[in-house]
Design an enzyme around this catalytic site. Sequence first.
Site, PDB file in Angstrom:
ATOM      1  CB  CYS A 208      -1.091   0.357   0.873  1.00 34.56           C
ATOM      2  SG  CYS A 208      -2.164   1.633   1.284  1.00 34.56           S
TER       3      CYS A 208
ATOM      4  N   GLY B  70      -9.188  -5.169 -10.928  1.00 33.74           N
ATOM      5  CA  GLY B  70      -9.615  -4.174  -9.594  1.00 33.74           C
ATOM      6  C   GLY B  70     -10.322  -2.708 -10.702  1.00 33.74           C
TER       7      GLY B  70
END
Length: 305
Positions: free
Chosen positions: A128, A263
């Site tokens: 992340c 995604g």
Amino acid sequence: MTHLGVDICGLRLKNPTILASGVLDETGRTMRSVAEAGAGAIVTKSIGSAPCPGNPNPTVVELSFGLINAMGLPNPGMEHFSSEIKEAQKSGVPIIGSVFGGSEDEIAELSLLMERAGANAVELNLSCPHAKGFGAEIGSTPELVELICRKVKKATRVPIFAKLTPNTSDIASLAKAAEKGGADAVVAINTLKAMAIAPEAKMPVLANRYGGLSGPAVRPVGVRCVYEIFEAVKIPIIGVGGISSGRDALEYIMAGASAVQIGTGVWTEGLGVFAKVNEELLEFMEKNGYGSVGDMVGVAHAGRS
Ligand code: DHB
């Protein structure tokens, strides 16, 4: 007969398209609907030790070429998530539990809990791009990546996938470190650290200021990363970043990916994206004489020195 099936570290997928972490994967019900739409496997939302509400709004910027998001790793915490895995499993496709943590011990503990909850594999979010103390902050050095993978491998029996950051000058070294630590596969790429500014307000759009860029804009970066990793490691690579067509998936597969994740493509195109990518892949394979996806993995490396 031409077929789309792939085997990733013992997980049998009916096709190479996998739901990427972060989209429609916070409940068992939504994960089942993605499987019903044709995904070959599902990655869950990244789950941590404790419930987390995520960042204040705005958390997403929509651009013509992709998305920047800084959701802030919102999740119900591992204890509450087990039941969602059980529900998702009814879909019959492999469920890959994504976890994030602030230390190797925390990540190993969460991975074990994921395995106990029934996940068929664990994906480590080491990437992340903007969370303090998590993700890329601990996944940007080969030494830490190796250490984390080794701890997780020791704690679990299911395959472990290390999701790597492209926000580095040498992603192949991170992949090599993951392999050395015992990772069964690597996932490339997570989002690129990015920001958008609203000139009228003279301030960043995202409350968190920084976020992760995904979608079509990052595909060439992802393909390049997979290509480099393929030349550095022997373990399978799962490609992700900007895939919404058969051709996009083929770029990743020919660069060296054994499967792909989608995604942002789900966000922009809806659940039909899985069937579309699979149909286009099959059509290409039939036209070009490929019997299986495996026959195409890494073929873009032939004849290069
Ligand atoms: C978030 C997490 C990610 O792994 C990423 O790539 C982008 C955003 C988040 O939850 O903020």
